[in-house]
Design a protein around this motif. Structure first.
Motif, PDB file in Angstrom:
ATOM      1  N   LEU A  50       0.825  -1.214   0.000  1.00  0.00           N
ATOM      2  CA  LEU A  50       0.000   0.000   0.000  1.00  0.00           C
ATOM      3  C   LEU A  50       0.860   1.266   0.000  1.00  0.00           C
ATOM      4  O   LEU A  50       0.360   2.366  -0.244  1.00  0.00           O
ATOM      5  CB  LEU A  50      -0.967   0.002   1.189  1.00  0.00           C
ATOM      6  N   SER A  71      -2.401  -6.076   0.475  1.00  0.00           N
ATOM      7  CA  SER A  71      -3.225  -5.212   1.327  1.00  0.00           C
ATOM      8  C   SER A  71      -4.668  -5.457   0.928  1.00  0.00           C
ATOM      9  O   SER A  71      -4.931  -5.955  -0.176  1.00  0.00           O
ATOM     10  CB  SER A  71      -2.885  -3.730   1.099  1.00  0.00           C
ATOM     11  N   VAL A  72      -5.573  -5.069   1.802  1.00  0.00           N
ATOM     12  CA  VAL A  72      -6.974  -5.121   1.369  1.00  0.00           C
ATOM     13  C   VAL A  72      -7.342  -3.822   0.652  1.00  0.00           C
ATOM     14  O   VAL A  72      -8.095  -3.825  -0.315  1.00  0.00           O
ATOM     15  CB  VAL A  72      -7.921  -5.450   2.559  1.00  0.00           C
ATOM     16  N   GLY A  73      -6.761  -2.695   1.097  1.00  0.00           N
ATOM     17  CA  GLY A  73      -7.037  -1.403   0.465  1.00  0.00           C
ATOM     18  C   GLY A  73      -6.398  -1.331  -0.921  1.00  0.00           C
ATOM     19  O   GLY A  73      -5.326  -1.906  -1.146  1.00  0.00           O
ATOM     20  N   LEU A  96      -7.061 -10.556   6.878  1.00  0.00           N
ATOM     21  CA  LEU A  96      -6.651  -9.576   7.882  1.00  0.00           C
ATOM     22  C   LEU A  96      -7.834  -9.027   8.695  1.00  0.00           C
ATOM     23  O   LEU A  96      -7.685  -8.085   9.479  1.00  0.00           O
ATOM     24  CB  LEU A  96      -5.847  -8.432   7.238  1.00  0.00           C
ATOM     25  N   ARG A 233      -8.286   4.283   6.495  1.00  0.00           N
ATOM     26  CA  ARG A 233      -7.318   5.103   5.777  1.00  0.00           C
ATOM     27  C   ARG A 233      -7.367   6.508   6.370  1.00  0.00           C
ATOM     28  O   ARG A 233      -8.458   7.037   6.665  1.00  0.00           O
ATOM     29  CB  ARG A 233      -7.648   5.166   4.278  1.00  0.00           C
ATOM     30  N   HIS A 280       0.448   2.336  11.564  1.00  0.00           N
ATOM     31  CA  HIS A 280      -0.249   1.504  10.560  1.00  0.00           C
ATOM     32  C   HIS A 280       0.105   0.017  10.721  1.00  0.00           C
ATOM     33  O   HIS A 280       0.690  -0.594   9.819  1.00  0.00           O
ATOM     34  CB  HIS A 280       0.071   1.983   9.134  1.00  0.00           C
ATOM     35  N   MET A 292      -1.140 -12.871   4.231  1.00  0.00           N
ATOM     36  CA  MET A 292      -1.256 -11.819   3.205  1.00  0.00           C
ATOM     37  C   MET A 292      -0.208 -12.011   2.115  1.00  0.00           C
ATOM     38  O   MET A 292      -0.500 -11.887   0.918  1.00  0.00           O
ATOM     39  CB  MET A 292      -1.081 -10.430   3.838  1.00  0.00           C
TER      40      MET A 292
HETATM   41  C1  GLV Z   1      -3.971  -2.167   5.317  1.00  0.00           C
HETATM   42  O1  GLV Z   1      -4.151  -1.022   5.582  1.00  0.00           O
HETATM   43  C2  GLV Z   1      -4.501  -2.836   4.187  1.00  0.00           C
HETATM   44  O2  GLV Z   1      -5.161  -2.215   3.339  1.00  0.00           O
HETATM   45  O3  GLV Z   1      -4.265  -4.045   4.059  1.00  0.00           O
END
Ligand code: GLV
Length: 317
Positions: A50, A71-73, A96, A233, A280, A292
């Motif tokens: 990210l 990341s998930v974002g 996560l 975020r 973070h 991940m």
């Molecule tokens: C962490 O902020 C994510 O998006 O994995």
């Protein structure tokens, strides 16, 4: 053999998936946008983080087939450019969820009970014995929790709130009947959440609609005893407005794992006692980071083998 750029060192579990399948270049340090562009030339895949901004110029690289973010974002990726060029983009949802929800709870309790402030007090040699007036905070049990964004993570935070017998309100684009049944949660507007909740926790992705969702007007509606936590975020919260609200004690405290100009932190936040600041780390458990890394790598390997990615944000065309 296909070539993969890994933009900075990742847990071993990811490399174990990649090494048998591709020629892997791992950057020993984070790369600038220009460096990613230069190093990804001739690569079919990029496994990124990210912290990488992956713009249209990268998606223009002629051999590129997949960008897998660990990341998930996905707000750091130019998805429109990827879509236009038919390049697969993948993320790491699901693995996560619990780690992030646990960290949101760690921040809720740390802010409500003033843990870092109390620890600083003790380490400074100021603890002179039990004191009936010392470090009073806010109770959480039986209070009202407001969840902004009830996706996987927001819902998990709500499930964990049952242990504290909290009333759960959530704001989302649509009702979540299963979540409501499980937690007795109720769909509410951001306005009701701001005005009535004792703890407000932010779990929306960053989009043009959610930028500064928690702004000066939202903060002005919050109770002076209320707590704000953000593990999504940074730009979802207007940091300057939050500094004002915390400074004037218009909200009790805030717990932040993310920042508007990460890694920079608003200097006003650093001066305040009633805010807990973390670098973070919401997904930073050994188990989750391994998963991940493996998931991002499995996505790369699937696309390079001509299979559909396991967790596509955008499928390849
Ligand atoms: C962490 O902020 C994510 O998006 O994995």
């Amino acid at each position: 053999m296909n070539r993969v750029l890994v933009t900075r060192p990742i847990p071993e579990a990811g490399l174990a998936v990649l090494f048998p399948a591709a020629a892997v270049e791992i950057s020993p340090r984070p790369l600038s946008q220009e460096e990613v562009l230069a190093k990804a030339e001739g690569c079919e895949a990029i496994l990124c983080q990210l912290t990488d901004r992956i713009g249209a110029a990268v998606f223009d690289l002629p051999l590129l087939r997949v960008v897998a973010t660990m990341s998930v974002g996905t707000d750091h990726l130019d998805l429109a450019a990827a879509r236009a060029r038919g390049i697969a983009v993948t993320n790491t949802p699901g693995c996560l969820t619990e780690a992030t929800a646990e960290l949101a709870w760690a921040l809720i309790l740390a802010t409500a009970r003033r843990l870092p402030e109390a620890e600083r007090f003790l380490r400074a040699g100021r603890f002179r014995g039990w004191d009936p007036l010392l470090m009073q905070g806010q109770a959480v049990t039986g209070k009202r929790l407001g969840i902004l964004g009830a996706g996987r993570i927001g819902q998990e935070v709500g499930r964990m709130a049952r242990g504290f017998r909290m009333e759960v309100l959530y704001a989302a684009r649509g009702a979540k009947p299963e979540f409501e049944r499980e937690c007795g949660a109720r769909l509410a507007g951001a306005d009701e959440i701001a005005r009535t909740c004792d703890v407000v926790t932010v779990h929306t992705p960053l989009t043009p609609e959610t930028r500064h969702l928690v702004d000066a007007a939202f903060l002005a509606k919050m109770k002076p005893t209320a707590i704000l936590v953000n593990t999504s975020r940074g730009p979802v919260v207007d940091e300057a407005a939050l500094v004002d609200a915390l400074r004037q004690k218009r909200v009790f405290a805030a717990g932040l794992d993310v920042f508007e100009e990460e890694p920079a932190v608003h200097p006003g936040l650093l001066e305040l006692e009633n805010v807990v600041l973390l670098p973070h780390i919401a997904s930073a458990t050994f188990e989750t980071r391994n998963r991940m890394a493996a998931m991002a790598a499995e996505n790369v390997v699937a696309v390079l083998a001509g299979r559909p990615p396991i967790s596509p944000v955008l499928p390849s065309v």
